[in-house]
Enzyme design. Sequence first.
Site, short mmCIF file in Angstrom:
data_model
loop_
_atom_site.label_atom_id
_atom_site.label_comp_id
_atom_site.label_asym_id
_atom_site.label_seq_id
_atom_site.Cartn_x
_atom_site.Cartn_y
_atom_site.Cartn_z
N GLY A 8 0.85 -1.19 0.00
CA GLY A 8 0.00 0.00 0.00
C GLY A 8 0.89 1.23 0.00
O GLY A 8 0.57 2.25 0.60
N VAL A 13 -1.16 6.15 4.21
CA VAL A 13 -0.08 6.01 5.20
C VAL A 13 1.22 5.63 4.52
O VAL A 13 2.27 6.23 4.76
CB VAL A 13 -0.44 4.93 6.25
CG1 VAL A 13 0.73 4.71 7.20
CG2 VAL A 13 -1.68 5.34 7.03
N TYR A 124 -15.56 -6.01 6.84
CA TYR A 124 -14.21 -5.44 6.95
C TYR A 124 -13.64 -5.74 8.33
O TYR A 124 -12.50 -6.18 8.47
CB TYR A 124 -14.30 -3.93 6.70
CG TYR A 124 -12.98 -3.23 6.77
CD1 TYR A 124 -12.09 -3.28 5.70
CD2 TYR A 124 -12.60 -2.51 7.91
CE1 TYR A 124 -10.86 -2.63 5.77
CE2 TYR A 124 -11.38 -1.86 7.97
CZ TYR A 124 -10.52 -1.93 6.90
OH TYR A 124 -9.31 -1.28 6.98
N LYS A 128 -10.30 -8.05 9.28
CA LYS A 128 -9.15 -7.49 10.01
C LYS A 128 -8.91 -8.24 11.32
O LYS A 128 -7.76 -8.42 11.74
CB LYS A 128 -9.37 -6.01 10.29
CG LYS A 128 -9.29 -5.16 9.03
CD LYS A 128 -7.83 -4.92 8.68
CE LYS A 128 -7.68 -4.10 7.43
NZ LYS A 128 -6.29 -3.85 7.07
N PRO A 151 -5.01 1.84 14.16
CA PRO A 151 -5.16 3.30 14.09
C PRO A 151 -6.63 3.68 14.10
O PRO A 151 -7.48 2.93 13.61
CB PRO A 151 -4.53 3.64 12.74
CG PRO A 151 -4.78 2.43 11.91
CD PRO A 151 -4.80 1.25 12.84
N ARG A 196 -15.94 11.06 16.43
CA ARG A 196 -14.86 10.23 15.90
C ARG A 196 -13.53 10.76 16.41
O ARG A 196 -13.41 11.92 16.78
CB ARG A 196 -14.83 10.28 14.36
CG ARG A 196 -16.00 9.59 13.66
CD ARG A 196 -15.94 8.09 13.81
NE ARG A 196 -17.03 7.41 13.10
CZ ARG A 196 -18.25 7.20 13.59
NH1 ARG A 196 -18.56 7.64 14.80
NH2 ARG A 196 -19.16 6.57 12.88
N ASP A 256 -25.76 7.64 10.22
CA ASP A 256 -24.83 8.14 11.23
C ASP A 256 -23.73 7.11 11.51
O ASP A 256 -22.68 7.45 12.03
CB ASP A 256 -25.56 8.38 12.57
CG ASP A 256 -26.03 9.83 12.70
OD1 ASP A 256 -25.55 10.69 11.94
OD2 ASP A 256 -26.89 10.08 13.58
P1 GDP Z 1 -16.64 5.14 10.16
O1 GDP Z 1 -15.81 5.94 11.13
O2 GDP Z 1 -16.13 3.75 9.97
O3 GDP Z 1 -18.10 5.16 10.51
O4 GDP Z 1 -16.50 5.79 8.73
P2 GDP Z 1 -16.42 7.26 8.15
O5 GDP Z 1 -15.02 7.74 8.14
O6 GDP Z 1 -17.08 7.16 6.80
O7 GDP Z 1 -17.24 8.21 9.13
C1 GDP Z 1 -18.61 8.13 9.16
C2 GDP Z 1 -19.24 9.21 10.02
O8 GDP Z 1 -19.12 10.48 9.38
C3 GDP Z 1 -20.72 8.94 10.20
O9 GDP Z 1 -21.16 9.44 11.45
C4 GDP Z 1 -21.32 9.76 9.06
O10 GDP Z 1 -22.68 10.09 9.29
C5 GDP Z 1 -20.43 10.99 9.09
N1 GDP Z 1 -20.40 11.69 7.80
C6 GDP Z 1 -20.86 12.95 7.56
N2 GDP Z 1 -20.72 13.28 6.27
C7 GDP Z 1 -20.13 12.23 5.67
C8 GDP Z 1 -19.73 11.99 4.32
O11 GDP Z 1 -19.88 12.80 3.42
N3 GDP Z 1 -19.14 10.80 4.08
C9 GDP Z 1 -18.93 9.85 5.06
N4 GDP Z 1 -18.32 8.71 4.73
N5 GDP Z 1 -19.34 10.05 6.33
C10 GDP Z 1 -19.93 11.21 6.63
#
Ligand code: GDP
Length: 300
Positions: A8, A13, A124, A128, A151, A196, A256
């Site tokens: 990768g 990364v 996924y 992993k 990470p 997050r 969400d």
């Molecule tokens: P996750 O951390 O594995 O759930 O993956 P993501 O990096 O895609 O993050 C998802 C979170 O970001 C969720 O709470 C989504 O509702 C929010 N979010 C807001 N806008 C977006 C967007 O445009 N794309 C994605 N992928 N998530 C979004």
Amino acid sequence: MSKLLVTGGNGLVGSSINSNYKVGREYNLINFEDTQKMFEKYKPTQVIHCAGKVGGLGGNINYKGEYFYDNIMINTNVIESARRNGVEKLVAFLSTCVFPDNIEYPLIESKIHLGEPHNSNYPYAYSKRMADIQIRAYREQYGLNYVSVIPTNIYGPNDNFSLTHGHVMPMLIHKLYQSQQNNTDFIVWGSGKPLREFIYSKDVAKLSEWAVNNYNELEPIIFSPSYEISMMDLVELLVKEFNFKGKVIFDKTKPDGQYRKPSDNSKLKSYLPNFKFTSIEDGIKETVTWFIENYENTRK
Ligand code: GDP
């Protein structure tokens, strides 16, 4: 003399890791013969294995079969082929989505197999988790010093800025760029309430260079500043960085995903008490600048 190979190697990364060899798509790691060819050619003594089929919430929901198959094959092939070719040290990337959904927070390394992952990304996550199992088995049977790292949500230059299946940070950056250019509303998925943790790709690169030489435990190690931010606050930082004056809309018809997944980085801090994480403001500034300068050539 150690010889470090990164799989990768052109990705988020991998592109920031200092290594002897970087391998991208020239080898198809889903195929075992091709994986063997890569090891036979470079003969590395150390491997940082970043390659994988990755995406955000959209990708995980829509490509469940592919995410499972590709990742389980890639990990199985890379770890087995590393063993057959005498690789002494290997660092494999897991992700915080491997953790059970229904679990007492904060997330710590010992909890990864205690329950089902969240249903939005279980293929996924399970693939992993199997990399962790493979490493454990290989340590026990073959005495190999292979390790894994977890990470949190990584972002930075060279990410995949796809508008449909990227992670939240690159997707929002790309959408905001378009809204800015076209004078359109900026649409964010979900309620804005989920939280997050983000880590800058260059920090992850540094930490994985450290891990390949210094981390030797059976259990994985979490890489995270362990600082939570809501999607709403993240949007505010991005809007400020772009100086966007248009309308921001939270589209509640979009998922969400998991509400939060706070981690505990105590183990990392016990090894590296003075490690300085890039602030999210600085990381966003560098990433946005990189994205705009490299717009034509970014993965989208
Ligand atoms: P996750 O951390 O594995 O759930 O993956 P993501 O990096 O895609 O993050 C998802 C979170 O970001 C969720 O709470 C989504 O509702 C929010 N979010 C807001 N806008 C977006 C967007 O445009 N794309 C994605 N992928 N998530 C979004």
